[in-house]
Design a protein around this motif. Structure first.
Motif, short mmCIF file in Angstrom:
data_model
loop_
_atom_site.label_atom_id
_atom_site.label_comp_id
_atom_site.label_asym_id
_atom_site.label_seq_id
_atom_site.Cartn_x
_atom_site.Cartn_y
_atom_site.Cartn_z
N PRO A 42 26.09 30.46 39.87
CA PRO A 42 25.49 31.08 41.06
C PRO A 42 25.83 32.57 41.12
CG PRO A 42 27.35 29.66 41.66
CD PRO A 42 27.13 29.49 40.19
N ASP A 43 25.02 33.32 41.86
CA ASP A 43 25.21 34.77 41.96
C ASP A 43 26.61 35.16 42.41
OD1 ASP A 43 22.63 35.19 41.08
OD2 ASP A 43 21.81 35.49 43.08
N ALA A 44 27.15 34.42 43.38
CA ALA A 44 28.48 34.76 43.90
C ALA A 44 29.54 34.65 42.80
CB ALA A 44 28.84 33.85 45.07
N LEU A 45 29.44 33.63 41.96
CA LEU A 45 30.40 33.47 40.88
C LEU A 45 30.18 34.54 39.80
CD1 LEU A 45 32.77 31.96 39.74
CD2 LEU A 45 31.19 30.24 38.83
N THR A 46 28.93 34.87 39.55
CA THR A 46 28.63 35.95 38.60
C THR A 46 29.28 37.25 39.05
OG1 THR A 46 26.55 34.94 37.92
CG2 THR A 46 26.77 37.31 37.55
N GLU A 47 29.21 37.55 40.34
CA GLU A 47 29.83 38.76 40.87
C GLU A 47 31.34 38.72 40.69
OE1 GLU A 47 28.12 41.45 41.64
OE2 GLU A 47 26.33 40.29 41.17
N LEU A 48 31.94 37.54 40.84
CA LEU A 48 33.38 37.41 40.61
C LEU A 48 33.72 37.63 39.13
CD1 LEU A 48 34.29 34.35 42.87
CD2 LEU A 48 34.91 36.75 43.22
N VAL A 49 32.88 37.15 38.24
CA VAL A 49 33.09 37.37 36.81
C VAL A 49 33.03 38.87 36.51
CG1 VAL A 49 32.06 37.04 34.52
CG2 VAL A 49 32.26 35.10 36.09
N LEU A 50 32.05 39.56 37.09
CA LEU A 50 31.95 41.01 36.88
C LEU A 50 33.16 41.74 37.45
CD1 LEU A 50 28.17 41.49 37.68
CD2 LEU A 50 29.28 41.68 35.44
N ALA A 51 33.60 41.33 38.62
CA ALA A 51 34.78 41.96 39.23
C ALA A 51 36.01 41.74 38.35
CB ALA A 51 35.01 41.41 40.63
N VAL A 54 35.92 44.10 35.41
CA VAL A 54 36.30 45.45 35.83
C VAL A 54 37.83 45.53 35.95
CG1 VAL A 54 36.24 47.09 37.74
CG2 VAL A 54 34.13 45.99 36.95
N THR A 55 38.42 44.52 36.56
CA THR A 55 39.87 44.51 36.72
C THR A 55 40.58 44.50 35.37
OG1 THR A 55 39.68 43.35 38.82
CG2 THR A 55 41.81 43.23 37.71
N ARG A 56 40.09 43.68 34.45
CA ARG A 56 40.70 43.60 33.12
C ARG A 56 40.57 44.91 32.37
NH1 ARG A 56 37.55 39.09 32.92
NH2 ARG A 56 36.37 39.98 31.19
N SER A 57 39.48 45.61 32.56
CA SER A 57 39.26 46.85 31.82
C SER A 57 39.98 48.04 32.43
CB SER A 57 37.77 47.15 31.69
OG SER A 57 37.26 47.54 32.94
N GLY A 58 40.40 47.89 33.69
CA GLY A 58 41.07 49.01 34.36
C GLY A 58 40.13 50.13 34.74
N THR A 59 38.85 49.81 34.89
CA THR A 59 37.86 50.83 35.23
C THR A 59 37.38 50.65 36.65
OG1 THR A 59 36.00 49.47 34.46
CG2 THR A 59 37.02 50.91 32.83
N VAL A 60 36.53 51.56 37.08
CA VAL A 60 35.94 51.45 38.41
C VAL A 60 34.89 50.36 38.41
CG1 VAL A 60 36.38 53.86 38.97
CG2 VAL A 60 34.22 53.22 37.93
N ALA A 61 34.52 49.91 39.57
CA ALA A 61 33.53 48.85 39.70
C ALA A 61 32.23 49.25 39.06
CB ALA A 61 33.31 48.51 41.19
N LEU A 62 31.57 48.29 38.45
CA LEU A 62 30.31 48.54 37.78
C LEU A 62 29.25 49.03 38.73
CD1 LEU A 62 30.30 45.37 35.50
CD2 LEU A 62 30.74 47.70 34.78
N ALA A 63 29.23 48.48 39.92
CA ALA A 63 28.21 48.87 40.90
C ALA A 63 28.41 50.29 41.42
CB ALA A 63 28.21 47.89 42.07
N ASP A 64 29.61 50.85 41.23
CA ASP A 64 29.89 52.20 41.73
C ASP A 64 29.28 53.28 40.83
OD1 ASP A 64 31.23 51.10 43.79
OD2 ASP A 64 33.23 51.51 43.01
N ASP A 65 28.81 52.92 39.65
CA ASP A 65 28.28 53.91 38.71
C ASP A 65 26.91 54.37 39.08
OD1 ASP A 65 30.57 53.84 37.25
OD2 ASP A 65 29.81 52.36 35.84
#
Length: 65
Positions: A42-51, A54-65
Motif C-alpha cells: 500500500p502507498d502508506a507502506l511505500t512511503e515508510l520504505v522511502l523514509a 532516506v534515513t539509511r543514506s543519511g540524506t534529506v527526504a526525497l520529497a524535499d528535492d
C-alpha cells in the motif's frame, strides 16, 4: 590559479556533485517505488520504505528535492 578562480572552481564542482546526488536520489526513489509496486504494498507502506531509505543514506527526504 588565483584564490577567486579556485573558489569558483570548487563551487562549480560542488554544484555538479549536488546535481549528481539529487539525480541518484530520484533513481533510488523510482526503484523503491517500482519494487514496492511489484510486491503490491500500500502507498502508506511505500512511503515508510522511502523514509527508511532516506534515513539509511543519511540524506534529506526525497520529497524535499
Amino acid at each position: 590559479m588565483s584564490l577567486d578562480a579556485f573558489a569558483a572552481a570548487v563551487a562549480h564542482r560542488q554544484r555538479e556533485v549536488d546535481d549528481l546526488l539529487a539525480e541518484r536520489r530520484l533513481f533510488v526513489e523510482a526503484v523503491e517505488r517500482l519494487v514496492c509496486g511489484l510486491y503490491g504494498l500500500p502507498d502508506a507502506l511505500t512511503e515508510l520504505v522511502l523514509a527508511s531509505a532516506v534515513t539509511r543514506s543519511g540524506t534529506v527526504a526525497l520529497a524535499d528535492d
